[in-house]
Design an enzyme around this catalytic site. Structure first.
Site, PDB file in Angstrom:
ATOM      1  NE  ARG A  53      75.367  35.758  66.322  1.00 56.98           N
ATOM      2  CZ  ARG A  53      75.914  35.797  67.520  1.00 56.98           C
ATOM      3  NH1 ARG A  53      77.121  36.252  67.656  1.00 56.98           N
ATOM      4  NH2 ARG A  53      75.245  35.405  68.574  1.00 56.98           N
ATOM      5  NE  ARG A  57      81.241  40.832  67.635  1.00 62.31           N
ATOM      6  CZ  ARG A  57      81.409  40.148  68.751  1.00 62.31           C
ATOM      7  NH1 ARG A  57      81.975  40.710  69.783  1.00 62.31           N
ATOM      8  NH2 ARG A  57      81.020  38.894  68.830  1.00 62.31           N
ATOM      9  NE  ARG A  66      78.010  46.660  68.313  1.00 64.04           N
ATOM     10  CZ  ARG A  66      77.998  47.169  69.544  1.00 64.04           C
ATOM     11  NH1 ARG A  66      77.556  48.384  69.748  1.00 64.04           N
ATOM     12  NH2 ARG A  66      78.422  46.455  70.574  1.00 64.04           N
ATOM     13  CG  ASP A 102      70.802  39.053  70.050  1.00 61.50           C
ATOM     14  OD1 ASP A 102      71.926  38.840  69.566  1.00 61.50           O
ATOM     15  OD2 ASP A 102      70.413  38.505  71.101  1.00 61.50           O
ATOM     16  CE1 TYR A 179      72.736  34.383  76.771  1.00 65.41           C
ATOM     17  CE2 TYR A 179      71.520  33.123  75.132  1.00 65.41           C
ATOM     18  CZ  TYR A 179      72.696  33.694  75.573  1.00 65.41           C
ATOM     19  OH  TYR A 179      73.838  33.566  74.829  1.00 65.41           O
TER      20      TYR A 179
HETATM   21  C1  LIG Z   1      72.852  32.750  71.461  1.00 65.84           C
HETATM   22  C2  LIG Z   1      72.489  33.819  70.441  1.00 65.84           C
HETATM   23  C3  LIG Z   1      72.470  35.225  70.675  1.00 65.84           C
HETATM   24  N1  LIG Z   1      72.080  35.836  69.502  1.00 65.84           N
HETATM   25  C4  LIG Z   1      71.883  34.886  68.525  1.00 65.84           C
HETATM   26  C5  LIG Z   1      72.086  33.618  69.111  1.00 65.84           C
HETATM   27  C6  LIG Z   1      71.869  32.297  68.429  1.00 65.84           C
HETATM   28  C7  LIG Z   1      73.012  31.915  67.594  1.00 65.84           C
HETATM   29  C8  LIG Z   1      74.195  31.437  68.372  1.00 65.84           C
HETATM   30  O1  LIG Z   1      74.104  30.386  69.020  1.00 65.84           O
HETATM   31  O2  LIG Z   1      75.218  32.121  68.317  1.00 65.84           O
HETATM   32  C9  LIG Z   1      71.418  35.085  67.154  1.00 65.84           C
HETATM   33  C10 LIG Z   1      71.910  36.250  66.404  1.00 65.84           C
HETATM   34  N2  LIG Z   1      72.606  37.331  66.867  1.00 65.84           N
HETATM   35  C11 LIG Z   1      72.857  38.178  65.825  1.00 65.84           C
HETATM   36  C12 LIG Z   1      72.226  37.669  64.672  1.00 65.84           C
HETATM   37  C13 LIG Z   1      72.114  38.498  63.405  1.00 65.84           C
HETATM   38  C14 LIG Z   1      72.041  37.939  62.100  1.00 65.84           C
HETATM   39  C15 LIG Z   1      73.302  37.264  61.611  1.00 65.84           C
HETATM   40  O3  LIG Z   1      74.171  37.949  61.048  1.00 65.84           O
HETATM   41  O4  LIG Z   1      73.373  36.040  61.718  1.00 65.84           O
HETATM   42  C16 LIG Z   1      71.676  36.428  65.014  1.00 65.84           C
HETATM   43  C17 LIG Z   1      70.974  35.420  64.131  1.00 65.84           C
HETATM   44  C18 LIG Z   1      73.605  39.432  65.873  1.00 65.84           C
HETATM   45  C19 LIG Z   1      74.571  39.649  66.960  1.00 65.84           C
HETATM   46  N3  LIG Z   1      74.430  39.342  68.287  1.00 65.84           N
HETATM   47  C20 LIG Z   1      75.523  39.789  68.978  1.00 65.84           C
HETATM   48  C21 LIG Z   1      76.429  40.405  68.085  1.00 65.84           C
HETATM   49  C22 LIG Z   1      77.747  41.083  68.457  1.00 65.84           C
HETATM   50  C23 LIG Z   1      77.459  42.216  69.364  1.00 65.84           C
HETATM   51  C24 LIG Z   1      78.314  43.422  69.141  1.00 65.84           C
HETATM   52  O5  LIG Z   1      78.349  43.956  68.040  1.00 65.84           O
HETATM   53  O6  LIG Z   1      78.894  43.853  70.143  1.00 65.84           O
HETATM   54  C25 LIG Z   1      75.845  40.322  66.820  1.00 65.84           C
HETATM   55  C26 LIG Z   1      76.392  40.882  65.535  1.00 65.84           C
HETATM   56  C27 LIG Z   1      75.700  39.673  70.442  1.00 65.84           C
HETATM   57  C28 LIG Z   1      75.266  38.444  71.096  1.00 65.84           C
HETATM   58  N4  LIG Z   1      73.988  37.969  71.112  1.00 65.84           N
HETATM   59  C29 LIG Z   1      73.964  36.757  71.766  1.00 65.84           C
HETATM   60  C30 LIG Z   1      75.272  36.482  72.224  1.00 65.84           C
HETATM   61  C31 LIG Z   1      75.676  35.242  72.986  1.00 65.84           C
HETATM   62  C32 LIG Z   1      76.072  37.536  71.848  1.00 65.84           C
HETATM   63  C33 LIG Z   1      77.506  37.731  72.241  1.00 65.84           C
HETATM   64  C34 LIG Z   1      78.417  36.888  71.493  1.00 65.84           C
HETATM   65  C35 LIG Z   1      79.041  37.715  70.453  1.00 65.84           C
HETATM   66  O7  LIG Z   1      79.447  38.827  70.794  1.00 65.84           O
HETATM   67  O8  LIG Z   1      79.146  37.231  69.313  1.00 65.84           O
HETATM   68  C36 LIG Z   1      72.764  35.943  71.928  1.00 65.84           C
END
Ligand SMILES: Cc1c2[nH]c(c1CCC(=O)O)Cc1[nH]c(c(CCC(=O)O)c1C)Cc1[nH]c(c(CCC(=O)O)c1C)Cc1[nH]c(c(C)c1CCC(=O)O)C2
Length: 376
Positions: A53, A57, A66, A102, A179
């Site tokens: 990540r 954010r 965003r 994602d 999911y």
């Molecule tokens: C379970 C999972 C998801 N997505 C992901 C996983 C596996 C990793 C983990 O276990 O955390 C993987 C993921 N999601 C995102 C990346 C991008 C690359 C990186 O910077 O690592 C990666 C590799 C961007 C993202 N994916 C998400 C964001 C934030 C969303 C936003 O900007 O509102 C980002 C930058 C949203 C997201 N997407 C997901 C969730 C649970 C959430 C909400 C939690 C949160 O808000 O952090 C599903």
């Protein structure tokens, strides 16, 4: 780093050509390959580090972007996905970029609708309720449905100008399954666990379908420019050891074998494979007995045991500081990181956190972590 104008970049190979397994050529020469060296077990000048990540954010620049752009719009707009991927690379001393996307884009290409709800995360409008719902899913079309994600990889690989390697990724079959059933994150996952016992055959049917899709998607990512791949099995911790083998690891084994087989036929498709089974330290030995090259561990796993198993099975380790430790003082982070690296050892090791960085982390604390690891 300037984005290159699109017309100065050669065309990505057409999707139909993936099947004939040609990789793109003409990417900029790599300048920092220490993560690839570590992935192959070779000696490195400094310990390579990247952060799950890292483009999220916690960066003000991402939050600003965003405001104007819906989350999945960024994922499906190659120019935006590329810009966000490069943000942390330009700000911090990282040794790899991970494509901005994602894990839930795959259920979307199968016809499921996902909305990113502020403060809640991703929510499916119509999760699968009964096994009959599987019949409503579609198999994505490789030549159209993946196009924005593959174009983003291609554009980003070029725009990185060889500064660091590019990592592609996907969610593991089991985590995507959870999911699709739960419809959102959960702490107990009773619906998914109920499915595997109540509908074992249909669960296998869905996992099989996801596995085939992910094999194609990951291969296409390599063809488009991804130099390493990580599979996120973020919900591995909800299974018992038998179910872990039957419903999670067996499918990831198939993906690793598929990709290794393709690389055997065409060495241009060789890309180190990382697996992250979060909260599955209980199954570490089985995870080490797969064809994955790199095993990511979370902070609950004792490092000496992980090192012993990794050495026994010839694996590289990645991890594992608790992301919450970045809330501590700079001095504490330095001490903790130093002790962690000493325990891992400096060979066959890629540094990361034990899970994604939290959105309210101070980027300067991350800098302390990165600089400490590079200084060792
Ligand atoms: C379970 C999972 C998801 N997505 C992901 C996983 C596996 C990793 C983990 O276990 O955390 C993987 C993921 N999601 C995102 C990346 C991008 C690359 C990186 O910077 O690592 C990666 C590799 C961007 C993202 N994916 C998400 C964001 C934030 C969303 C936003 O900007 O509102 C980002 C930058 C949203 C997201 N997407 C997901 C969730 C649970 C959430 C909400 C939690 C949160 O808000 O952090 C599903």
């Amino acid at each position: 780093m300037e984005l290159q104008p699109l017309d100065s970049i050669p065309q990505r190979i057409s999707s139909s050509e993936y099947k004939s397994l040609h990789t793109n050529t003409g990417f900029p020469a790599i300048l920092n390959d220490r993560i690839l060296k570590a992935a192959h077990g070779e000696e490195v000048d400094k310990i390579p580090i990247w952060i799950m990540r890292q483009a999220g954010r916690y960066l003000e620049e991402f939050r600003n972007l965003r405001v104007e752009n819906e989350f999945f719009r960024i994922c499906t707009t190659p120019r935006l996905a590329c810009e966000v991927t490069l943000l942390p690379i330009n700000l911090l001393p990282l040794d790899a970029a991970i494509i901005f996307s994602d894990i839930l884009v795959i259920p979307q290409t199968m016809g499921m609708e996902v909305i990113m709800e502020k403060g809640k995360g991703p929510v499916f409008t119509h999760p699968l309720q009964t096994p009959e719902d599987i019949n409503l899913l579609k198999i994505p079309d490789i030549s159209t449905d993946y196009e924005p994600y593959l174009d983003a990889i291609f554009l980003t690989r070029h725009s990185l100008l060889g500064k660091v390697p590019l990592i592609g990724f996907c969610g593991g079959p089991f985590t995507l399954f959870t999911y699709m059933i739960e419809g959102q994150g959960s702490t107990v996952f009773t619906k998914s666990r109920r499915w595997i016992y109540q509908y074992p055959q249909e669960t296998h049917r869905l996992l099989d379908m996801l596995t085939n899709i992910l094999c194609d998607f990951l291969l296409a990512q390599i063809c488009s420019g991804a130099q390493m791949l990580q599979i996120f099995e973020s919900h591995a911790g909800i299974l018992g050891p038998d179910e872990f083998e039957e419903f999670l690891l067996s499918y990831n084994r198939k993906i690793a074998s598929f990709l290794k087989e393709k690389a055997k036929i065409n060495p241009g498709l060789e890309a180190p494979l990382i697996i992250f089974c979060k909260d599955a330290g209980y199954a570490l030995e089985s995870i080490c007995q797969t064809e994955f090259d790199i095993i990511q561990i979370d902070w609950t796993v004792p490092i000496p045991r992980a090192r012993e198993l990794a050495n026994r099975y010839g694996k590289v380790l990645q991890g594992n500081l608790d992301p919450a430790a970045l809330y501590a003082s700079g001095d504490f982070i330095r001490q903790k990181a130093t002790k962690m690296v000493e325990t891992f050892g400096k060979e066959k090791y890629i540094c990361n956190l034990g899970h994604g960085i939290y959105p309210d982390t101070d980027p300067e604390k991350l800098r302390v972590y990165l600089e400490t690891v590079h200084s060792l």
